[in-house]
Enzyme design. Sequence first.
Site, PDB file in Angstrom:
ATOM      1  CG  ASP A  66      -2.504   0.716   1.173  1.00 14.74           C
ATOM      2  OD1 ASP A  66      -2.224   1.590   1.448  1.00 14.74           O
ATOM      3  OD2 ASP A  66      -2.989  -0.066   0.438  1.00 14.74           O
ATOM      4  NE  ARG A 121      -4.347  10.857   3.802  1.00 16.29           N
ATOM      5  CZ  ARG A 121      -3.384   9.589   3.275  1.00 16.29           C
ATOM      6  NH1 ARG A 121      -3.843   8.897   2.186  1.00 16.29           N
ATOM      7  NH2 ARG A 121      -3.468   8.680   4.295  1.00 16.29           N
ATOM      8  CE  LYS A 146      -6.123   0.398  -1.366  1.00 20.44           C
ATOM      9  NZ  LYS A 146      -6.493   0.176   0.207  1.00 20.44           N
ATOM     10  CD1 TRP A 147      -7.820   5.715  -9.329  1.00 25.25           C
ATOM     11  CD2 TRP A 147      -6.855   4.978 -10.556  1.00 25.25           C
ATOM     12  NE1 TRP A 147      -7.150   6.355  -9.740  1.00 25.25           N
ATOM     13  CE2 TRP A 147      -6.752   6.574 -10.810  1.00 25.25           C
ATOM     14  CE3 TRP A 147      -5.629   4.269 -11.688  1.00 25.25           C
ATOM     15  CZ2 TRP A 147      -6.597   6.777 -12.089  1.00 25.25           C
ATOM     16  CZ3 TRP A 147      -5.260   5.052 -12.765  1.00 25.25           C
ATOM     17  CH2 TRP A 147      -5.973   6.216 -12.603  1.00 25.25           C
ATOM     18  CG  ASP A 148      -6.878   5.661  -1.858  1.00 24.46           C
ATOM     19  OD1 ASP A 148      -7.621   5.801  -1.703  1.00 24.46           O
ATOM     20  OD2 ASP A 148      -5.573   5.123  -1.085  1.00 24.46           O
ATOM     21  CG  ASP A 177     -10.110   4.031   4.482  1.00 25.50           C
ATOM     22  OD1 ASP A 177      -9.739   2.748   3.313  1.00 25.50           O
ATOM     23  OD2 ASP A 177      -9.786   5.643   3.829  1.00 25.50           O
TER      24      ASP A 177
END
Length: 745
Positions: free
Chosen positions: A384, A461, A494-496, A561
């Site tokens: 990740d 963020r 994993k495309w966040d 999440d």
Amino acid sequence: MIHFDPTTNTFNLVLSTSFYAFRVDPEGRVLHLAWGVRPHSAADTVVLAGPGFESLPQPDQAAVTRRYELSTFSESALQEVSLKVSFPSLPQQMAAGEAMHLPIRDVRLRYAGHEIVTDSSSGSGRSAQPGLAPAHGQPTRVQTPRETLRVRLTDPSQPFAVTLCYRLTPEHDIIERWCEVVNTGPEPLHVEALAFATLHFPNGTLELTSVSGWWAREFMTARERLPMGVRVIEQRAVQTGHQTNPFFLLNRPGQAWEETGHVYFGALAFSGAWRLAFEQLFTLDVRAHAGYNPFDFDLTLAPGAQHVTPAIVIGVCPDGWGGASRRLHAFALERVLPRPADGPAVRPVLYNSWEATLFDLSHAGQMALARKAAALGVELFCVDDGWFGGRRSDRAGLGDWTVSPDVFPDGLEPLVAEVHRLGMKFGLWVEPEMINPDSDLYRAHPDWVLHFAGRPRTEWRYQLILDFGRPEVVDAIYAALRELVARYHLDFIKWDMNRYTTELGSAAGQAIWRAHTAGVYDLLDRLRWNFPHLQIESCASGGGRVDLGMLARTDQVWTSDNTDAIDRIRIQEGYSLAYPARAMEAWVTHATNLQTDRVSSLGLRFDVSMRGGLGIGSNLNELDDAELAEYASYIAFYKRIRHVVQGGRLYRLQRLEEWGASVIEYVFADGREAVYSAAVLDYQQGWVRPPSPLRGLDPSAMYTVSDRHGAAVHRARGFDLMTVGIPGDACGNPGYSRTLHLKRV
Ligand code: DGJ
């Protein structure tokens, strides 16, 4: 089947258990007649002849209540409209002697002809694909050709044409609706509002089921009665969003339940700023405008330009909310999710290190986790966030997609090789749309982010959003991703996507609302096209980007999440209203949950996660041998049942809102195999819950019911199972759960 009766100018779209009808009136207006469940046993050729239920008889109210298949800003402004266009001038021949009052904002669409086209069976070359349909060239599981009705409309005096499109998937009672708008004149036109479709429901269809929430509590199911006026569910963002999701179920109040009642349903195949506006008129007419969010919307059509909208997937069924969900699931499984011929038949068991290590990544730590994961039976290992650039925390590094020597001094290759040697696939986390101001990319291209010149750039963020309105930005990100996938032989990404929009200034102007999503789709499509084996997970701070547009380009989605098993029961139930278990990634994490601090048993954590695509997110280095053996046993069990979970039909036998327990079943259409899963959220002393009769089994066949160890815990005929259920779950304290496997003997 599509019928057209030229004597009445009536169209009937005939599906398995439903129909949809509209007509062209003598003025050329295309007006809705009816949409509903077909009379039981009616032959395909028996269709609605008209006149339908079009409007009130009072002529002066007709303008408001006319059920246009696409309502426009024209003869009435009292109600919502699906299409609003601004024309800069009158056509030359009409201008003489009249004040022009420009711009003209009156659109009247009149029938100009229709065609029925059939998909060519050649995968990506299909002729009737709606806008933003995938261009990755990968097939869906079922590819039989389908019919699309295209109804052409023109404005009598302006150079503007619209084609209404209806593609039928009769076996699932599904119609995909979208429209195409074209500027046929010499000057640019501004489209100020554009829905993909106007939907009309029988008056009194007022009970709306939708989901709402936020980060870590996505997909909370809500049921309400539509008010007079407008109830909007929407997202003003460049992702689908956490606050709600673009689907709905609609029925007459109190007249539908899980397996009974006529239920209308719809889901947008779009991941950008969307809106579903449900409107109840003073006449009690119920309609919905489904499509682009009109907030800050502008679509400039250059002379000759055409715009094709994405689709809304709609249907109606006679078998309750469960029937609606199963139709949407089947449609997604067969017609939406990409299924390359040599791709996996079932979703692999995933290990993801995020909750185990957060940003504390190291080569040795990942190696140790990979070895332990492989020993448990994990099939796909994903590293990740934190492996790249200066990404030692969330304050820096986004945009610099090169492996960090601080984390992997010898590069990533040794880890990839070890993961592959262990027999697992290898994946990496990426967040391609984002950039930290503290990154080399930002230092080189401070202009590549969404912003207005001279105005603040609000961080969320610690990150900004790249301007996908600039083709060179999309190309640069593609080059970085291509390099990663090729160099490290990635099997999975994993495309966040971890922030919402502010200051949406772009080289594309207001078109950025659509251009961003188009850029994301383009990147996903290019990756799949060039790396056909690559599997992709869609994630946006959890379940912030789940919709049919995304499912058409990805293999699975990260649901939330929040990995707390108790919270997750509710989240997954809401997800299941529209989306299939195969695509729902669900991790087992630590006993004490990272987000909620709640302690749950391993059994509950597995039972809840095994309802979708199973993943493991615990820190395996903290588990003792006995616990690791338990993990391995559950994973082995999941591998025995996952083909049913991921490919069977879902029945929600008991919903949380009833008795505080969620009991579900996945069963194959022929009843040969099923999975039963019970999980209790709430219990009061003395409660005895009603039984949960199973569904879809063969009543006269005998079934064995076995637990995760393969031990037969019950044996009964289908009839008994479908009338009294499986004994044992009537009581049970919060946190009680079990998963059972049924097989026809
Ligand atoms: C949000 C995701 O939902 C998490 O699973 C994790 O990938 C973090 N981002 C990493 O920053």
